[in-house]
Design a protein around this motif. Structure first.
Motif, mmCIF file in Angstrom:
data_model
loop_
_atom_site.group_PDB
_atom_site.id
_atom_site.type_symbol
_atom_site.label_atom_id
_atom_site.label_comp_id
_atom_site.label_asym_id
_atom_site.label_seq_id
_atom_site.Cartn_x
_atom_site.Cartn_y
_atom_site.Cartn_z
ATOM 1 N N TYR A 224 -11.889 -36.363 -52.954
ATOM 2 C CA TYR A 224 -12.505 -37.639 -53.344
ATOM 3 C C TYR A 224 -13.044 -37.477 -54.769
ATOM 4 C CZ TYR A 224 -12.270 -38.998 -48.441
ATOM 5 O OH TYR A 224 -11.827 -39.314 -47.170
ATOM 6 N N LEU A 225 -12.530 -38.275 -55.676
ATOM 7 C CA LEU A 225 -12.843 -38.122 -57.090
ATOM 8 C C LEU A 225 -13.327 -39.439 -57.691
ATOM 9 C CD1 LEU A 225 -9.626 -36.106 -57.730
ATOM 10 C CD2 LEU A 225 -11.910 -35.148 -57.907
ATOM 11 N N ALA A 226 -14.067 -39.337 -58.802
ATOM 12 C CA ALA A 226 -14.676 -40.534 -59.399
ATOM 13 C C ALA A 226 -13.845 -41.135 -60.517
ATOM 14 C CB ALA A 226 -16.072 -40.192 -59.931
ATOM 15 N N GLN A 227 -13.102 -40.321 -61.261
ATOM 16 C CA GLN A 227 -12.434 -40.807 -62.464
ATOM 17 C C GLN A 227 -10.916 -40.732 -62.319
ATOM 18 O OE1 GLN A 227 -14.012 -42.248 -64.797
ATOM 19 N NE2 GLN A 227 -16.133 -41.575 -64.569
ATOM 20 N N VAL A 228 -10.239 -41.720 -62.908
ATOM 21 C CA VAL A 228 -8.783 -41.773 -62.837
ATOM 22 C C VAL A 228 -8.161 -40.551 -63.493
ATOM 23 C CG1 VAL A 228 -6.739 -43.036 -63.603
ATOM 24 C CG2 VAL A 228 -8.709 -44.296 -62.711
ATOM 25 N N HIS A 229 -8.700 -40.143 -64.652
ATOM 26 C CA HIS A 229 -8.087 -39.001 -65.335
ATOM 27 C C HIS A 229 -8.238 -37.716 -64.526
ATOM 28 C CE1 HIS A 229 -12.078 -37.634 -66.681
ATOM 29 N NE2 HIS A 229 -12.322 -38.869 -67.044
ATOM 30 N N SER A 230 -9.313 -37.603 -63.725
ATOM 31 C CA SER A 230 -9.459 -36.428 -62.867
ATOM 32 C C SER A 230 -8.416 -36.444 -61.754
ATOM 33 C CB SER A 230 -10.868 -36.399 -62.261
ATOM 34 O OG SER A 230 -11.849 -36.331 -63.267
ATOM 35 N N ILE A 231 -8.176 -37.628 -61.217
ATOM 36 C CA ILE A 231 -7.151 -37.762 -60.175
ATOM 37 C C ILE A 231 -5.787 -37.381 -60.736
ATOM 38 C CG2 ILE A 231 -5.878 -39.478 -58.816
ATOM 39 C CD1 ILE A 231 -8.554 -40.800 -58.198
ATOM 40 N N LEU A 232 -5.465 -37.873 -61.933
ATOM 41 C CA LEU A 232 -4.162 -37.560 -62.518
ATOM 42 C C LEU A 232 -4.029 -36.072 -62.820
ATOM 43 C CD1 LEU A 232 -3.637 -40.587 -64.932
ATOM 44 C CD2 LEU A 232 -2.576 -40.176 -62.713
ATOM 45 N N ALA A 233 -5.118 -35.437 -63.205
ATOM 46 C CA ALA A 233 -5.056 -33.998 -63.466
ATOM 47 C C ALA A 233 -4.693 -33.236 -62.204
ATOM 48 C CB ALA A 233 -6.395 -33.513 -64.024
ATOM 49 N N LEU A 234 -5.245 -33.668 -61.054
ATOM 50 C CA LEU A 234 -4.917 -32.999 -59.794
ATOM 51 C C LEU A 234 -3.511 -33.359 -59.310
ATOM 52 C CD1 LEU A 234 -8.224 -32.995 -57.718
ATOM 53 C CD2 LEU A 234 -7.306 -31.290 -59.295
ATOM 54 N N VAL A 235 -3.069 -34.590 -59.569
ATOM 55 C CA VAL A 235 -1.671 -34.936 -59.258
ATOM 56 C C VAL A 235 -0.750 -34.011 -60.039
ATOM 57 C CG1 VAL A 235 0.127 -36.693 -59.498
ATOM 58 C CG2 VAL A 235 -2.151 -37.350 -58.691
ATOM 59 N N ASN A 236 -1.049 -33.837 -61.316
ATOM 60 C CA ASN A 236 -0.243 -32.966 -62.160
ATOM 61 C C ASN A 236 -0.228 -31.532 -61.631
ATOM 62 O OD1 ASN A 236 1.260 -32.244 -64.576
ATOM 63 N ND2 ASN A 236 -0.631 -31.357 -65.349
ATOM 64 N N GLY A 237 -1.342 -31.132 -60.999
ATOM 65 C CA GLY A 237 -1.417 -29.785 -60.446
ATOM 66 C C GLY A 237 -0.798 -29.656 -59.064
ATOM 67 N N GLY A 238 -0.258 -30.761 -58.530
ATOM 68 C CA GLY A 238 0.419 -30.701 -57.241
ATOM 69 C C GLY A 238 -0.501 -30.782 -56.043
ATOM 70 N N TRP A 239 -1.716 -31.314 -56.228
ATOM 71 C CA TRP A 239 -2.683 -31.385 -55.138
ATOM 72 C C TRP A 239 -2.468 -32.601 -54.229
ATOM 73 C CZ3 TRP A 239 -6.851 -28.071 -54.028
ATOM 74 C CH2 TRP A 239 -6.971 -26.985 -54.880
ATOM 75 N N GLY A 240 -1.618 -33.493 -54.625
ATOM 76 C CA GLY A 240 -1.372 -34.675 -53.808
ATOM 77 C C GLY A 240 -0.853 -35.815 -54.660
ATOM 78 N N ILE A 241 -0.705 -36.994 -54.040
ATOM 79 C CA ILE A 241 -0.280 -38.182 -54.759
ATOM 80 C C ILE A 241 -1.466 -39.140 -54.837
ATOM 81 C CG2 ILE A 241 2.096 -37.853 -53.973
ATOM 82 C CD1 ILE A 241 1.680 -40.127 -52.005
ATOM 83 N N ALA A 242 -1.306 -40.226 -55.582
ATOM 84 C CA ALA A 242 -2.430 -41.135 -55.772
ATOM 85 C C ALA A 242 -1.926 -42.527 -56.114
ATOM 86 C CB ALA A 242 -3.345 -40.624 -56.886
ATOM 87 N N LEU A 243 -2.823 -43.480 -56.012
ATOM 88 C CA LEU A 243 -2.592 -44.831 -56.516
ATOM 89 C C LEU A 243 -3.575 -45.062 -57.660
ATOM 90 C CD1 LEU A 243 -2.140 -46.909 -53.233
ATOM 91 C CD2 LEU A 243 -0.441 -46.634 -55.051
ATOM 92 N N VAL A 244 -3.065 -45.474 -58.801
ATOM 93 C CA VAL A 244 -3.891 -45.653 -59.990
ATOM 94 C C VAL A 244 -3.556 -46.987 -60.643
ATOM 95 C CG1 VAL A 244 -4.094 -43.173 -60.408
ATOM 96 C CG2 VAL A 244 -2.205 -44.458 -61.446
ATOM 97 N N PRO A 245 -4.475 -47.538 -61.443
ATOM 98 C CA PRO A 245 -4.165 -48.783 -62.161
ATOM 99 C C PRO A 245 -2.969 -48.602 -63.094
ATOM 100 C CG PRO A 245 -6.501 -48.252 -62.300
ATOM 101 C CD PRO A 245 -5.831 -47.052 -61.721
ATOM 102 N N GLU A 246 -2.254 -49.664 -63.332
ATOM 103 C CA GLU A 246 -1.092 -49.592 -64.214
ATOM 104 C C GLU A 246 -1.437 -49.026 -65.582
ATOM 105 O OE1 GLU A 246 1.653 -53.341 -62.648
ATOM 106 O OE2 GLU A 246 0.220 -53.643 -64.273
ATOM 107 N N SER A 247 -2.608 -49.364 -66.086
ATOM 108 C CA SER A 247 -2.999 -48.907 -67.415
ATOM 109 C C SER A 247 -3.139 -47.393 -67.485
ATOM 110 C CB SER A 247 -4.315 -49.566 -67.841
ATOM 111 O OG SER A 247 -5.335 -49.340 -66.879
ATOM 112 N N ALA A 248 -3.286 -46.729 -66.330
ATOM 113 C CA ALA A 248 -3.441 -45.268 -66.329
ATOM 114 C C ALA A 248 -2.177 -44.572 -66.830
ATOM 115 C CB ALA A 248 -3.793 -44.777 -64.928
ATOM 116 N N ALA A 249 -1.034 -45.243 -66.753
ATOM 117 C CA ALA A 249 0.204 -44.635 -67.236
ATOM 118 C C ALA A 249 0.135 -44.364 -68.736
ATOM 119 C CB ALA A 249 1.394 -45.539 -66.917
ATOM 120 N N ARG A 250 -0.774 -45.058 -69.442
ATOM 121 C CA ARG A 250 -0.909 -44.848 -70.885
ATOM 122 C C ARG A 250 -1.580 -43.522 -71.210
ATOM 123 N NH1 ARG A 250 -3.406 -50.870 -71.916
ATOM 124 N NH2 ARG A 250 -1.623 -52.045 -71.093
ATOM 125 N N MET A 251 -2.159 -42.866 -70.204
ATOM 126 C CA MET A 251 -2.784 -41.571 -70.457
ATOM 127 C C MET A 251 -1.741 -40.495 -70.729
ATOM 128 S SD MET A 251 -5.919 -41.478 -67.676
ATOM 129 C CE MET A 251 -6.981 -42.902 -67.442
#
Length: 291
Positions: A224-251
């Motif tokens: 359970y995480l507070a920030q979108v960029h933290s969630i994406l960092a863990l997705v990148n690390g293979g910890w799971g999948i996520a649902l994020v706002p469309e604008s997050a793709a700009r990161m």
């Protein structure tokens, strides 16, 4: 202390070197003009002008004081203009709060609008989660907030400025990352899922919980995480999948594949601007007219 009227009178006489012409320039008669010069010289304790029946000349002290008198009058004009600009909302400062995710959606457009419409207004930015922004707005330390929909008090006004969809964020090595087309909600069943915190990211937590509940789908919430960029960092690390706002793709995180998702509401994510109703900052009022 001398007055601006006395300085204006002195500068007019010093430039015209003639009391009658100076009085006409100032739209006044000669006796009160002479009186203003006398009061100024008395206040300074020096003679500024040599007067005869035929001529007016500056004394050495008068020549030196003319430079300072012009400077003071210019500064007073600039000060009056600055005050008028502030009262019209054309100058001053606006304290703006924003969430980390909003920096990739509405913040850029808001700043561009402010620069174009109010170039003399300074924007003071503070990155805060929605809860802290609402508190700061109520206390008056923020003028405007970019927040996710939340219960706001009667003293706050909210306006929706952005609606966007959700994207599935998948590690590049995930089996679904290579598939084409939008994902369905049932594709998330049993998946290791990076969820938003029910406290620090309450809006996204309740939004996704409601979407999963309506679809009768239950992923496995691993973190359970507070920030979108933290969630994406863990997705990148293979910890799971996520649902994020469309604008997050700009990161532009490497190692992540974004896929669209079929939802009953194609744009369920909202972002609001919020301000306190009693805020008397003229610059804020001017910005709101352009947003």
């Amino acid at each position: 202390m001398f007055t601006l009227t006395q300085l204006t009178s002195f500068v007019a006489v010093a430039e015209e070197l003639h009391f009658t012409r100076a009085a006409e320039r100032l739209n006044m008669t000669q006796p009160p003009l002479s009186r203003q010069i006398q009061l100024l010289e008395s206040e300074l304790g020096v003679q500024l002008l040599d007067r005869t029946n035929r001529s007016v000349r500056l004394t050495p002290a008068g020549r030196a004081f003319l430079v300072e008198a012009r400077r003071i009058l210019r500064q007073s004009e600039h000060a009056a203009l600055a005050v008028r600009r502030v009262s019209l909302g054309e100058a001053g400062a606006i304290a703006v709060g924003f969430t980390a995710a909003s920096a990739y959606s509405a913040l850029g457009g808001l700043l561009e609008t402010a620069r174009a419409a109010l170039p003399g207004v300074e924007i003071l930015l503070q990155e805060l989660v929605t809860r802290d922004q609402l508190k700061a707005l109520g206390e008056g330390s923020l003028d405007l907030g970019l927040v996710r929909p939340s219960a706001v008090g009667a003293d706050l006004t909210a306006r929706t400025v952005v609606r966007e969809g959700l994207l599935a964020a998948l590690p590049a090595q995930h089996p679904s990352a290579a598939e084409a087309g939008p994902m369905r909600m049932e594709d998330f069943a049993g998946e290791d899922f990076l969820m938003y915190s029910p406290i620090e990211a309450r809006y996204f937590h309740e939004l996704l919980a409601g979407i999963f509940r309506a679809a009768h789908v239950w992923p496995v919430f691993t973190q359970y995480l507070a920030q979108v960029h933290s969630i994406l960092a863990l997705v990148n690390g293979g910890w799971g999948i996520a649902l994020v706002p469309e604008s997050a793709a700009r990161m532009r995180f490497g190692g992540i594949v974004f896929r669209s998702v079929t939802l009953a509401d194609p744009k369920p994510v909202e972002l609001n601007i919020v301000w306190r109703k009693g805020n008397e900052n003229p610059a804020l009022k001017a910005l709101l007219r352009h947003v």
